[in-house]
Enzyme design. Structure first.
Site, mmCIF file in Angstrom:
data_model
loop_
_atom_site.group_PDB
_atom_site.id
_atom_site.type_symbol
_atom_site.label_atom_id
_atom_site.label_comp_id
_atom_site.label_asym_id
_atom_site.label_seq_id
_atom_site.Cartn_x
_atom_site.Cartn_y
_atom_site.Cartn_z
ATOM 1 N N LYS A 9 0.825 -1.309 0.004
ATOM 2 C CA LYS A 9 0.161 0.018 -0.006
ATOM 3 C C LYS A 9 0.896 1.316 -0.159
ATOM 4 C CE LYS A 9 -3.800 -2.159 2.589
ATOM 5 N NZ LYS A 9 -4.724 -2.210 3.750
ATOM 6 N N TYR A 49 -12.495 -2.622 -2.895
ATOM 7 C CA TYR A 49 -13.025 -2.654 -1.529
ATOM 8 C C TYR A 49 -14.604 -2.716 -1.304
ATOM 9 C CZ TYR A 49 -8.266 -1.916 0.491
ATOM 10 O OH TYR A 49 -6.805 -2.232 0.932
ATOM 11 N N ASN A 112 -1.638 -0.322 7.160
ATOM 12 C CA ASN A 112 -1.102 -1.600 7.459
ATOM 13 C C ASN A 112 -0.286 -2.155 6.436
ATOM 14 O OD1 ASN A 112 -3.291 -2.299 5.851
ATOM 15 N ND2 ASN A 112 -4.125 -3.678 7.054
ATOM 16 N N HIS A 115 -1.655 -5.481 1.528
ATOM 17 C CA HIS A 115 -2.997 -6.120 1.458
ATOM 18 C C HIS A 115 -2.965 -7.548 0.738
ATOM 19 C CE1 HIS A 115 -7.126 -7.046 0.144
ATOM 20 N NE2 HIS A 115 -6.743 -7.248 -0.792
ATOM 21 N N GLU A 126 -9.371 -10.022 -7.455
ATOM 22 C CA GLU A 126 -8.831 -8.991 -7.245
ATOM 23 C C GLU A 126 -7.343 -8.999 -8.522
ATOM 24 O OE1 GLU A 126 -9.313 -8.809 -2.479
ATOM 25 O OE2 GLU A 126 -7.326 -9.582 -3.270
HETATM 26 P P1 CMP Z 1 -6.938 -4.635 3.811
HETATM 27 O O1 CMP Z 1 -6.397 -5.770 3.845
HETATM 28 O O2 CMP Z 1 -6.482 -3.795 2.685
HETATM 29 O O3 CMP Z 1 -8.700 -4.749 3.638
HETATM 30 C C1 CMP Z 1 -9.418 -3.771 4.236
HETATM 31 C C2 CMP Z 1 -8.735 -2.689 4.882
HETATM 32 O O4 CMP Z 1 -9.439 -1.959 5.733
HETATM 33 C C3 CMP Z 1 -7.938 -3.320 5.763
HETATM 34 O O5 CMP Z 1 -6.689 -3.871 5.127
HETATM 35 C C4 CMP Z 1 -7.604 -2.104 6.724
HETATM 36 O O6 CMP Z 1 -6.278 -1.445 6.302
HETATM 37 C C5 CMP Z 1 -8.717 -1.200 6.641
HETATM 38 N N1 CMP Z 1 -9.383 -1.084 8.085
HETATM 39 C C6 CMP Z 1 -9.987 -2.263 8.705
HETATM 40 N N2 CMP Z 1 -10.434 -1.805 9.876
HETATM 41 C C7 CMP Z 1 -10.249 -0.268 9.858
HETATM 42 C C8 CMP Z 1 -10.651 0.776 10.641
HETATM 43 N N3 CMP Z 1 -11.321 0.472 11.776
HETATM 44 N N4 CMP Z 1 -10.210 1.854 10.203
HETATM 45 C C9 CMP Z 1 -9.680 2.304 9.045
HETATM 46 N N5 CMP Z 1 -9.169 1.293 8.360
HETATM 47 C C10 CMP Z 1 -9.425 0.007 8.687
#
Ligand code: CMP
Length: 143
Positions: A9, A49, A112, A115, A126
């Protein structure tokens, strides 16, 4: 043989973690079949998403993933989806084990680092959202 979609990301790209993510997947034994640095459009972000459409953080999620380039990859290997998710660690980096990518590099759930597809169905969806068939290569590993 399974394929999975892995994306570094914007935070991971800007913090120069792409190389380490690629190295971890190479060393684990997976085969890289597609990769590109790209900007994610708003349409692509919303489609990717869409399962989170009703969540309170959806807007933030779309804004973040479209804010700066991502590094999108397709990796192939036995149990690619499950093994890759173990390598990524729990979604919230604060809860992810040290030794996983998120456990080693992240602090916040919204940023984070990576993904990864959560199922084979998601992987198929995806991969086709981010890559044309012509961008994926088939080759036999010699070693
Ligand atoms: P990802 O695996 O990309 O899939 C969905 C994403 O939503 C997840 O990683 C997080 O980065 C994001 N996400 C999940 N929970 C929250 C939250 N409470 N606030 C902001 N982002 C979130």
């Amino acid at each position: 043989m399974e394929r999975t979609f892995i994306m570094v990301k914007p935070d991971g790209v800007q913090r120069n973690i792409v190389g380490d993510v690629v190295t971890r997947f190479e060393k684990k034994g997976f085969q890289l079949v597609g990769a590109k640095l790209m900007n994610v459009s708003e349409d692509l972000a919303k489609e990717h998403y869409k399962e989170h459409k009703e969540k309170p953080f959806f807007g933030e999620l779309v804004d973040f993933i479209t804010s700066s380039p991502v590094f999108a990859m397709v990796w192939e290997g036995e149990n690619a989806v499950t093994v890759a998710r173990k390598m990524l660690g729990k979604t919230n980096p604060a809860e992810a084990e040290v030794g996983t990518i998120r456990g080693d590099y992240g602090l916040q759930v919204a940023k984070n680092v990576v993904h990864g597809s959560d199922s084979n169905e998601s992987a198929t969806r995806e991969i086709s959202l981010f890559f044309n068939e012509s961008e994926l290569v088939n080759y036999t590993k010699l070693i």
